[in-house]
Design an enzyme around this catalytic site. Structure first.
Site, PDB file in Angstrom:
ATOM      1  N   ASN A   9      -4.460 -58.673 -31.200  1.00  0.00           N
ATOM      2  CA  ASN A   9      -5.492 -58.194 -32.382  1.00  0.00           C
ATOM      3  C   ASN A   9      -4.464 -58.040 -33.649  1.00  0.00           C
ATOM      4  O   ASN A   9      -3.658 -57.045 -33.821  1.00  0.00           O
ATOM      5  CB  ASN A   9      -6.173 -56.787 -31.748  1.00  0.00           C
ATOM      6  CG  ASN A   9      -7.069 -56.139 -32.987  1.00  0.00           C
ATOM      7  OD1 ASN A   9      -7.199 -56.841 -34.209  1.00  0.00           O
ATOM      8  ND2 ASN A   9      -7.321 -54.869 -32.986  1.00  0.00           N
ATOM      9  N   LYS A  11      -5.371 -57.348 -36.639  1.00  0.00           N
ATOM     10  CA  LYS A  11      -5.618 -56.229 -37.656  1.00  0.00           C
ATOM     11  C   LYS A  11      -5.752 -56.777 -38.799  1.00  0.00           C
ATOM     12  O   LYS A  11      -5.822 -57.998 -38.898  1.00  0.00           O
ATOM     13  CB  LYS A  11      -4.872 -55.094 -37.253  1.00  0.00           C
ATOM     14  CG  LYS A  11      -5.057 -54.623 -35.813  1.00  0.00           C
ATOM     15  CD  LYS A  11      -4.528 -52.982 -35.753  1.00  0.00           C
ATOM     16  CE  LYS A  11      -4.635 -52.778 -34.159  1.00  0.00           C
ATOM     17  NZ  LYS A  11      -4.272 -51.588 -33.867  1.00  0.00           N
ATOM     18  N   HIS A  95     -13.489 -51.430 -31.533  1.00  0.00           N
ATOM     19  CA  HIS A  95     -12.314 -50.842 -31.797  1.00  0.00           C
ATOM     20  C   HIS A  95     -12.213 -49.544 -32.173  1.00  0.00           C
ATOM     21  O   HIS A  95     -12.946 -49.371 -33.166  1.00  0.00           O
ATOM     22  CB  HIS A  95     -11.468 -51.896 -32.733  1.00  0.00           C
ATOM     23  CG  HIS A  95      -9.812 -51.758 -32.486  1.00  0.00           C
ATOM     24  ND1 HIS A  95      -9.478 -50.669 -33.339  1.00  0.00           N
ATOM     25  CD2 HIS A  95      -8.908 -52.259 -31.825  1.00  0.00           C
ATOM     26  CE1 HIS A  95      -8.171 -50.600 -32.888  1.00  0.00           C
ATOM     27  NE2 HIS A  95      -7.863 -51.671 -32.152  1.00  0.00           N
ATOM     28  N   GLU A  97     -10.390 -48.084 -34.414  1.00  0.00           N
ATOM     29  CA  GLU A  97     -10.063 -48.149 -35.895  1.00  0.00           C
ATOM     30  C   GLU A  97     -11.732 -48.171 -36.585  1.00  0.00           C
ATOM     31  O   GLU A  97     -11.855 -47.786 -37.683  1.00  0.00           O
ATOM     32  CB  GLU A  97      -9.255 -49.123 -36.498  1.00  0.00           C
ATOM     33  CG  GLU A  97      -7.822 -48.690 -36.143  1.00  0.00           C
ATOM     34  CD  GLU A  97      -6.895 -49.788 -35.766  1.00  0.00           C
ATOM     35  OE1 GLU A  97      -7.086 -51.150 -36.077  1.00  0.00           O
ATOM     36  OE2 GLU A  97      -5.868 -49.423 -35.149  1.00  0.00           O
ATOM     37  N   GLU A 167      -8.572 -48.630 -24.436  1.00  0.00           N
ATOM     38  CA  GLU A 167      -7.354 -48.268 -25.621  1.00  0.00           C
ATOM     39  C   GLU A 167      -7.480 -46.659 -26.064  1.00  0.00           C
ATOM     40  O   GLU A 167      -8.275 -46.407 -26.588  1.00  0.00           O
ATOM     41  CB  GLU A 167      -7.439 -48.978 -26.699  1.00  0.00           C
ATOM     42  CG  GLU A 167      -7.512 -50.602 -26.583  1.00  0.00           C
ATOM     43  CD  GLU A 167      -7.111 -51.328 -27.856  1.00  0.00           C
ATOM     44  OE1 GLU A 167      -6.265 -52.192 -27.954  1.00  0.00           O
ATOM     45  OE2 GLU A 167      -7.770 -51.027 -29.118  1.00  0.00           O
ATOM     46  N   GLY A 173      -0.663 -47.771 -31.863  1.00  0.00           N
ATOM     47  CA  GLY A 173       0.256 -47.875 -32.933  1.00  0.00           C
ATOM     48  C   GLY A 173       1.256 -46.452 -33.152  1.00  0.00           C
ATOM     49  O   GLY A 173       1.850 -46.411 -34.062  1.00  0.00           O
ATOM     50  N   SER A 213       0.078 -49.727 -27.761  1.00  0.00           N
ATOM     51  CA  SER A 213       1.764 -49.432 -27.806  1.00  0.00           C
ATOM     52  C   SER A 213       2.381 -50.430 -26.584  1.00  0.00           C
ATOM     53  O   SER A 213       3.373 -50.028 -26.033  1.00  0.00           O
ATOM     54  CB  SER A 213       2.369 -48.383 -27.729  1.00  0.00           C
ATOM     55  OG  SER A 213       2.080 -47.658 -28.887  1.00  0.00           O
TER      56      SER A 213
HETATM   57  P1  13P Z   1      -0.628 -51.227 -30.872  1.00  0.00           P
HETATM   58  O1  13P Z   1      -0.277 -52.109 -29.808  1.00  0.00           O
HETATM   59  O2  13P Z   1      -0.019 -51.692 -32.318  1.00  0.00           O
HETATM   60  O3  13P Z   1      -0.611 -49.994 -30.327  1.00  0.00           O
HETATM   61  O4  13P Z   1      -2.305 -51.543 -31.071  1.00  0.00           O
HETATM   62  C1  13P Z   1      -3.124 -51.690 -30.098  1.00  0.00           C
HETATM   63  C2  13P Z   1      -4.630 -52.059 -30.638  1.00  0.00           C
HETATM   64  O5  13P Z   1      -5.144 -51.423 -31.365  1.00  0.00           O
HETATM   65  C3  13P Z   1      -4.971 -53.268 -30.127  1.00  0.00           C
HETATM   66  O6  13P Z   1      -6.401 -53.422 -30.336  1.00  0.00           O
END
Ligand code: 13P
Length: 250
Positions: A9, A11, A95, A97, A167, A173, A213
């Site tokens: 992803n 983003k 997601h 976010e 997740e 992150g 992560s």
């Molecule tokens: P990270 O791998 O940066 O923690 O992000 C995970 C994520 O949100 C994938 O959709």
């Protein structure tokens, strides 16, 4: 046998030129016949380009979001039909976010999932608890309610187009990964919840990815767990070396 999947992803990262560079590096670094299905999810503006670039390769392209309506006066939004017309038939929905910064609720996500399925798209459905939920011991209830609210009215046949991505928000992150045991414990719970709501066969067949992560250093151990069928990768998907190392850890 359910599919093993490693999805990146991206983003809101990588412009058109940078997308080109990342894709060409991935093409050279990924194994010829990977043991997992590989998916990349660039931004909307780069989807068609990515799809064209990857046509000849074993790498699928997914969108990161989609509007629930067919079309109409929704300035700035993208429909299922628009995605499909670029060749993209997989979409990430739910997601954390999108939930946190764009107010996406379980009810809205249910609508989005239904729209995507009506267009015969595959949905990577994301969900997971916040740190407070885990600290309070509510994480199983929370995850169960996210699944129930968005997915439990689906008919059994729709599940062949669903990929789940657990997740935990506290691991996204942050550099803090769920331990392989924590991931396994939740994934087994998710499978059991689906078996209870639908049936054992659907629960056995659905791929459940872990996201939060994931790095080359921890991927192998996490993916080795019996109910973890791969990963949804954020930060490490932006570096071709790291993403390829993760994808090659099966
Ligand atoms: P990270 O791998 O940066 O923690 O992000 C995970 C994520 O949100 C994938 O959709």
């Amino acid at each position: 046998m359910r599919a093993k999947i490693v999805a990146g992803n991206w983003k809101m990262n990588k412009n058109l030129a940078e997308t080109g560079v990342l894709l060409s590096e991935l093409k050279t670094k990924l194994k010829e016949a990977p043991d997992a299905k590989i998916i990349v999810a660039p931004t909307f503006t780069n989807l068609y380009y990515a799809f064209e670039e990857l046509k000849e390769f074993d790498i699928e392209v997914a969108a990161q979001n989609m509007h629930q309506s067919e079309n109409g006066a929704f300035t700035g939004e993208i429909s299922a039909d628009m995605l499909k017309s670029t060749g993209v038939d997989t979409v990430i929905l739910g997601h954390s976010e999108r939930r946190a910064y764009f107010g996406e609720t379980d009810a809205l996500l249910e609508e989005k999932v239904n729209t995507a399925l009506r267009h015969d798209m595959t949905v990577i459905f994301c969900f997971g608890e916040e740190l407070e939920d885990r600290k309070a011991g509510n994480h199983f209830d929370l995850v169960e309610s996210q699944l129930k609210n968005a997915l439990f009215k689906l008919d059994a046949d729709s599940w062949k187009n669903i990929i789940l991505a657990y997740e935990p928000v506290w691991a996204i992150g942050t550099g803090e990964t769920a331990s392989p045991e924590q991931a396994q414990e939740m994934h087994a719970f998710i499978r059991k919840t689906i078996a209870n709501a639908f049936n054992a066969e659907i629960a056995e067949e659905v791929s459940i990815l872990y996201g939060g992560s994931v790095k080359p250093a921890n991927a192998k151990e996490i993916f080795a767990k019996p109910d973890v069928d791969g990963g949804l990768i954020g930060g490490a998907a932006l570096d071709p070396q790291s993403f390829a190392a993760i994808a090659n850890s099966f």
